[in-house]
Scaffold this active site. Structure first.
Site, PDB file in Angstrom:
ATOM      1  N   ASP A 299      -5.409  10.773 -19.243  1.00 18.06           N
ATOM      2  CA  ASP A 299      -6.880  11.397 -18.672  1.00 18.06           C
ATOM      3  C   ASP A 299      -6.827  12.853 -19.001  1.00 18.06           C
ATOM      4  O   ASP A 299      -7.685  13.727 -19.371  1.00 18.06           O
ATOM      5  CB  ASP A 299      -7.049  10.907 -17.207  1.00 18.06           C
ATOM      6  CG  ASP A 299      -5.888  10.840 -16.363  1.00 18.06           C
ATOM      7  OD1 ASP A 299      -4.661  10.878 -17.224  1.00 18.06           O
ATOM      8  OD2 ASP A 299      -5.937  10.903 -15.171  1.00 18.06           O
TER       9      ASP A 299
ATOM     10  N   TYR B 134      -5.458  -5.585 -26.600  1.00 21.28           N
ATOM     11  CA  TYR B 134      -5.939  -6.125 -27.982  1.00 21.28           C
ATOM     12  C   TYR B 134      -5.288  -7.468 -28.236  1.00 21.28           C
ATOM     13  O   TYR B 134      -5.739  -8.181 -29.120  1.00 21.28           O
ATOM     14  CB  TYR B 134      -6.189  -5.095 -29.014  1.00 21.28           C
ATOM     15  CG  TYR B 134      -7.256  -4.008 -28.993  1.00 21.28           C
ATOM     16  CD1 TYR B 134      -7.010  -3.308 -27.869  1.00 21.28           C
ATOM     17  CD2 TYR B 134      -8.317  -4.066 -29.675  1.00 21.28           C
ATOM     18  CE1 TYR B 134      -7.880  -1.920 -27.522  1.00 21.28           C
ATOM     19  CE2 TYR B 134      -9.171  -2.933 -29.248  1.00 21.28           C
ATOM     20  CZ  TYR B 134      -8.868  -2.084 -28.432  1.00 21.28           C
ATOM     21  OH  TYR B 134      -9.919  -1.166 -28.044  1.00 21.28           O
TER      22      TYR B 134
END
Ligand code: NAD
Length: 336
Positions: free
Chosen positions: A204, A124
Site C-alpha cells: 500500500d 494465481y
C-alpha cells in the site's frame, strides 16, 4: 539464419496490434518467420480447450513466442490462457520495462522502472473452492524456491542493466508467513549483489510512493498479484497501457506480450495503440540477439512519436493502428 517464432494473435484488439507488430518487425529486416497459432475462446469448439496442446508444443519447439492479448471470462468460464501458459511453460518472470517515451503525455518525467513479477504461484495458483454456498476460499501459495528464483532474476536484471536499486514489495506485516517468506527469500538473494541497494515497501505504501516519487524507483520485485496490479499502475505513470510492453521469461522459453488485455470495447475499430505489443516485439528482438533491428525499430518509434501526426487516439492523435504502423515502417525506410 532464419528464426521461427510462434505468433498467437489473440482476440479483441489482439489481431490488429499483432498484425501491426508483425509488419514492422518484418520491415526491420530481422530474419524471422512466423508460425501463427490461435488460443482463446475461439479454440474451445474445435479443440475443447482455450489452450490446445499444439500451441504449447509449437512454443516448446520454437522456444520464443509473441502473443496478443486473450480474453478471460470474469467470475465464470475457462481458466485464463495467459496464466496457464505461464505455469505450463514455467515462465516464472513477468518483466515490464516502463519508461517515459518522447511526446507521450504523462504526469511525470524521468520514470524508468522495471516491474519484475513472480509469474507462477501466489493467488494465481488457481486453488479455489466454495465453503458451503456463502463463502469462498482462494489459497495463496508462496515457496522459497520460486521467491528466490524471481529475486535472483530481479538482481541479475539490475546488474545487467546497470540499475542500482531493487525494491521488494510485500504485505508481510499482515501475511507474516507467506509474504514474510517472500521477503526473507528475496533478501537472502540480495546478499550476492552487494553493489545494488536492496530495500522493501509494504504494497500500500508502494502505491503512494509510486504516485508521489516514481523517479526514485528502478526495479520492483513482487509476488504475482501485487505485480499484476502495480504493473498497470506503473503503466499509468508513463502514458497508459497502450505503451506498456511485457515479457514472460523462463529457463527454456520466452513469451513476449503487451501488458494490456484484449480491450473488447475498442476491438475492430483500428484505434488500438500498437506500441505496447511492438515494444514487446523489440524486446523479443533483443532477446534473440537482433540488436541492430531492435534499434532500427526503436529509433523509428521515437521519430513517429516526436513527429506527433501518426499517433493513436489514446496518445492524443487521430491515426489508426495501421497508419501508425505504416508511419513506423516509412521512418525505418527513410533511415536506411
Ligand atoms: P484492458 O487492458 O484490455 O483494457 C483496459 C483499458 O485500457 C481499456 O480502456 C482499453 O480500451 C485500454 N487499452 C488497452 N490496450 C490498449 C491499446 N493497445 N490501445 C489503446 N487503449 C488500450 O483490460 P481489461 O478491460 O481489464 O481486460 C479485457 C480482457 O483482457 C479481460 O478478459 C482480461 O482478462 C484480458 N486480459 C488479458 C491479458 C493478456 O492476454 N495478457 C492481460 C490483461 C487482461
Amino acid at each position: 539464419m532464419t528464426i521461427i517464432v510462434t505468433l498467437i494473435p489473440g482476440d479483441g484488439i489482439g489481431p490488429e496490434v499483432s498484425k501491426a507488430t508483425q509488419d514492422v518487425i518484418t520491415a526491420s529486416g530481422a530474419p524471422i518467420e512466423w508460425e501463427v497459432v490461435e488460443a482463446g475462446a475461439a479454440c474451445i469448439a474445435q479443440f475443447g480447450t482455450p489452450l490446445p496442446e499444439h500451441v504449447l508444443e509449437t512454443i516448446r519447439r520454437n522456444k520464443v513466442a509473441l502473443k496478443g492479448p486473450v480474453t478471460t471470462p470474469v467470475g465464470k468460464g475457462f481458466r485464463s490462457v495467459n496464466v496457464s501458459l505461464r505455469q505450463q511453460l514455467e515462465l516464472y518472470a513477468n518483466v515490464r520495462h516502463m519508461r517515459n517515451l518522447p511526446n507521450v503525455a504523462s504526469r511525470y518525467e524521468n520514470v524508468d522502472i522495471v516491474v519484475v513479477r513472480e509469474n507462477t504461484e501466489d493467488l494465481y495458483a488457481g486453488i479455489e473452492h466454495m465453503v458451503g454456498k456463502d463463502a469462498a476460499e482462494s489459497i495463496k501459495i508462496i515457496t522459497r524456491e520460486a521467491s528466490e528464483r524471481i529475486g535472483r532474476y530481479g538482481f541479475e536484471l539490475a546488474r545487467r542493466e546497470g540499475r542500482k536499486r531493487v525494491t521488494i514489495v510485500h504485505k508481510a506485516n499482515i501475511m507474516k508467513l507467506s509474504d514474510g517468506l517472500f521477503l526473507e527469500s528475496v533478501r537472502s538473494v540480495a546478499r550476492d549483489y552487494p553493489e545494488i541497494v536492496c530495500d522493501d515497501r509494504i504494497v500500500d505504501a508502494m502505491c503512494m510512493n509510486l504516485v508521489q516519487i516514481p523517479e526514485q524507483f528502478e526495479v520492483l520485485v513482487l509476488p504475482n498479484l501485487y505485480g499484476d496490479i502495480i504493473s498497470d499502475l506503473v503503466a499509468g505513470l508513463v502514458g497508459g497501457l497502450g505503451v506498456a510492453p511485457g515479457a514472460n521469461i523462463g529457463e527454456k522459453y520466452a513469451v513476449f506480450e503487451a501488458a494490456h488485455g484484449s480491450a473488447p470495447e475498442i476491438a475492430g475499430k483500428n484505434i488500438a495503440n500498437p506500441l505496447a505489443m511492438l515494444i514487446s516485439g523489440v524486446e523479443m528482438l533483443q532477446y534473440l540477439g537482433f540488436e541492430k533491428e531492435a534499434q532500427r525499430v526503436e529509433k523509428a518509434i521515437e521519430q513517429v512519436l516526436k513527429h506527433g501526426k501518426y499517433i493513436t487516439p489514446d496518445l492524443g492523435g487521430k491515426a489508426g493502428t495501421k497508419e501508425m504502423a505504416s508511419a513506423i515502417i516509412d521512418a525505418m525506410r527513410d533511415n536506411a
